[in-house]
Design an enzyme around this catalytic site. Structure first.
Site, PDB file in Angstrom:
ATOM      1  N   ASP A  28       0.832  -1.200   0.000  1.00 41.69           N
ATOM      2  CA  ASP A  28       0.000   0.000   0.000  1.00 41.69           C
ATOM      3  C   ASP A  28       0.871   1.257   0.000  1.00 41.69           C
ATOM      4  O   ASP A  28       1.988   1.251   0.526  1.00 41.69           O
ATOM      5  CB  ASP A  28      -0.898  -0.025   1.252  1.00 41.69           C
ATOM      6  CG  ASP A  28      -2.056   0.936   1.151  1.00 41.69           C
ATOM      7  OD1 ASP A  28      -2.309   1.488   0.056  1.00 41.69           O
ATOM      8  OD2 ASP A  28      -2.727   1.158   2.188  1.00 41.69           O
ATOM      9  N   ASN A  76     -10.624  -2.931  -6.463  1.00 38.02           N
ATOM     10  CA  ASN A  76      -9.819  -1.977  -7.255  1.00 38.02           C
ATOM     11  C   ASN A  76     -10.363  -1.768  -8.665  1.00 38.02           C
ATOM     12  O   ASN A  76     -10.018  -0.782  -9.328  1.00 38.02           O
ATOM     13  CB  ASN A  76      -8.347  -2.422  -7.350  1.00 38.02           C
ATOM     14  CG  ASN A  76      -7.560  -2.231  -6.071  1.00 38.02           C
ATOM     15  OD1 ASN A  76      -6.580  -2.933  -5.810  1.00 38.02           O
ATOM     16  ND2 ASN A  76      -7.962  -1.279  -5.236  1.00 38.02           N
TER      17      ASN A  76
HETATM   18  C1  FPP Z   1      -2.073   0.116  -3.359  1.00 33.55           C
HETATM   19  O1  FPP Z   1      -1.554   1.417  -3.247  1.00 33.55           O
HETATM   20  C2  FPP Z   1      -1.453  -0.569  -4.475  1.00 33.55           C
HETATM   21  C3  FPP Z   1      -2.118  -1.086  -5.543  1.00 33.55           C
HETATM   22  C4  FPP Z   1      -3.581  -1.035  -5.673  1.00 33.55           C
HETATM   23  C5  FPP Z   1      -1.388  -1.705  -6.652  1.00 33.55           C
HETATM   24  C6  FPP Z   1      -0.201  -2.530  -6.292  1.00 33.55           C
HETATM   25  C7  FPP Z   1       0.600  -2.704  -7.491  1.00 33.55           C
HETATM   26  C8  FPP Z   1       1.923  -2.708  -7.557  1.00 33.55           C
HETATM   27  C9  FPP Z   1       2.822  -2.679  -6.394  1.00 33.55           C
HETATM   28  C10 FPP Z   1       2.516  -2.693  -8.905  1.00 33.55           C
HETATM   29  C11 FPP Z   1       3.237  -3.853  -9.365  1.00 33.55           C
HETATM   30  C12 FPP Z   1       2.773  -5.181  -8.933  1.00 33.55           C
HETATM   31  C13 FPP Z   1       3.185  -6.300  -9.531  1.00 33.55           C
HETATM   32  C14 FPP Z   1       2.838  -7.619  -8.990  1.00 33.55           C
HETATM   33  C15 FPP Z   1       4.014  -6.250 -10.740  1.00 33.55           C
HETATM   34  P1  FPP Z   1      -2.514   2.655  -3.454  1.00 33.55           P
HETATM   35  O2  FPP Z   1      -2.539   2.990  -4.880  1.00 33.55           O
HETATM   36  O3  FPP Z   1      -3.863   2.351  -2.873  1.00 33.55           O
HETATM   37  O4  FPP Z   1      -1.794   3.748  -2.624  1.00 33.55           O
HETATM   38  P2  FPP Z   1      -2.480   4.950  -1.830  1.00 33.55           P
HETATM   39  O5  FPP Z   1      -3.218   4.348  -0.679  1.00 33.55           O
HETATM   40  O6  FPP Z   1      -1.303   5.759  -1.381  1.00 33.55           O
HETATM   41  O7  FPP Z   1      -3.360   5.679  -2.797  1.00 33.55           O
END
Ligand code: FPP
Length: 266
Positions: A28, A76
């Site tokens: 996250d 998501n």
């Molecule tokens: C949550 O952070 C993260 C995600 C929804 C996506 C996770 C994806 C990756 C780490 C990219 C690559 C993954 C692979 C397996 C290649 P957020 O966007 O909710 O962060 P925030 O809470 O700060 O908005």
């Protein structure tokens, strides 16, 4: 087999604590990482993919057996369309870019989740890598994509009911082991440790069945900044925990003494 690494081995070398057999991570903070730098959110996800490489290699190096990464939840899909399509492109890119190294490192990759919602192209790339890595024994990398814990339990329940209706299963046989086998995780070992980055204290529909007795480690570090040092910190925290599985602390201590006695005899 020599492991191919891009990480800083020195940070990992001195670790003397317990290495969890199964580590699960709620990655996250990508969005916040990007926004703090005046960048588009997708840049945070791209930087998050670099953190994925570091953690995969570090876990493989330290001898973790299963690493499960929460990459995209069922919920998501409700994010802005450009972010969803940017993430799907990133998963495709990750497979293309990391395939060789994953195979060289003996890693078996599997996607858990409702893959029917992914594009046919991405489904094909995933299926190909799963097939090519199926015999690898170095570490299992489970990537949760279009994944929800409740959704996983619903699909398992449906299939159990179908098998019972078809006469292939006696309802009296339904126990924890059987339910586990119907989950996306196919009865594999449950996580010993769940790491969540960015300071949020929630499980967010992640592995709801499987984390019943997992230890939780929450760090303020945003996922793109997570690396070898933060992983060691999480493992040190894990090493200091007493896992009780519903027993008292005294019972667990007694059992540890008996085990140590058996080891001395052996
Ligand atoms: C949550 O952070 C993260 C995600 C929804 C996506 C996770 C994806 C990756 C780490 C990219 C690559 C993954 C692979 C397996 C290649 P957020 O966007 O909710 O962060 P925030 O809470 O700060 O908005």
């Amino acid at each position: 087999m020599a492991i191919k690494l891009t990480i800083n081995e020195a940070t990992l070398q001195g670790f003397q604590g317990s290495v969890p057999r199964h580590v699960a991570v709620i990655m996250d903070g990508n969005g916040r990482w990007a926004v703090q730098r005046g960048m588009a959110r997708i840049r945070g996800h791209h930087e998050g993919a670099n953190a994925v490489r570091r953690v995969v290699e570090s876990c493989r190096y330290l001898g973790v057996e299963i690493l499960t990464l929460y990459a995209f939840s069922s919920q998501n899909w409700g994010r802005p369309q450009d972010e969803v399509s940017g993430l799907m492109t990133l998963f495709d890119l990750y497979i293309k870019k990391e395939r060789k190294r994953l195979l060289q490192n003996g890693i078996r990759m599997q996607v858990i989740g409702d893959r029917g919602r992914l594009s046919p192209k991405l489904q094909k790339a995933i299926a190909e890598l799963e097939a090519r890595s199926a015999e690898n024994t170095g570490m299992i990398l489970q990537v949760a994509v279009s994944y929800g814990g409740r959704e996983e339990i619903i699909q398992a329940t449906r299939r159990i009911a179908e098998d019972a209706l078809a006469g292939n299963l006696d309802p009296a046989q339904i126990d924890e082991a059987l339910v586990s086998r119907y989950l996306y995780t196919q009865g594999r070992l449950d996580p010993d440790l769940v790491i969540r980055t960015s300071g949020e204290c929630r499980v967010s529909n992640f592995l709801l069945w499987q984390i019943a007795y997992s230890e939780l480690h929450i760090t303020e570090t945003l996922w793109p900044d997570f690396g070898e040092a933060q992983l060691i910190e999480a493992f040190e925290d894990f090493t200091g925990r007493q896992r009780r599985f519903g027993q008292t602390g005294a019972q667990v201590d007694d059992e540890a003494q008996v085990d140590a006695g058996h080891q001395d005899e052996g």
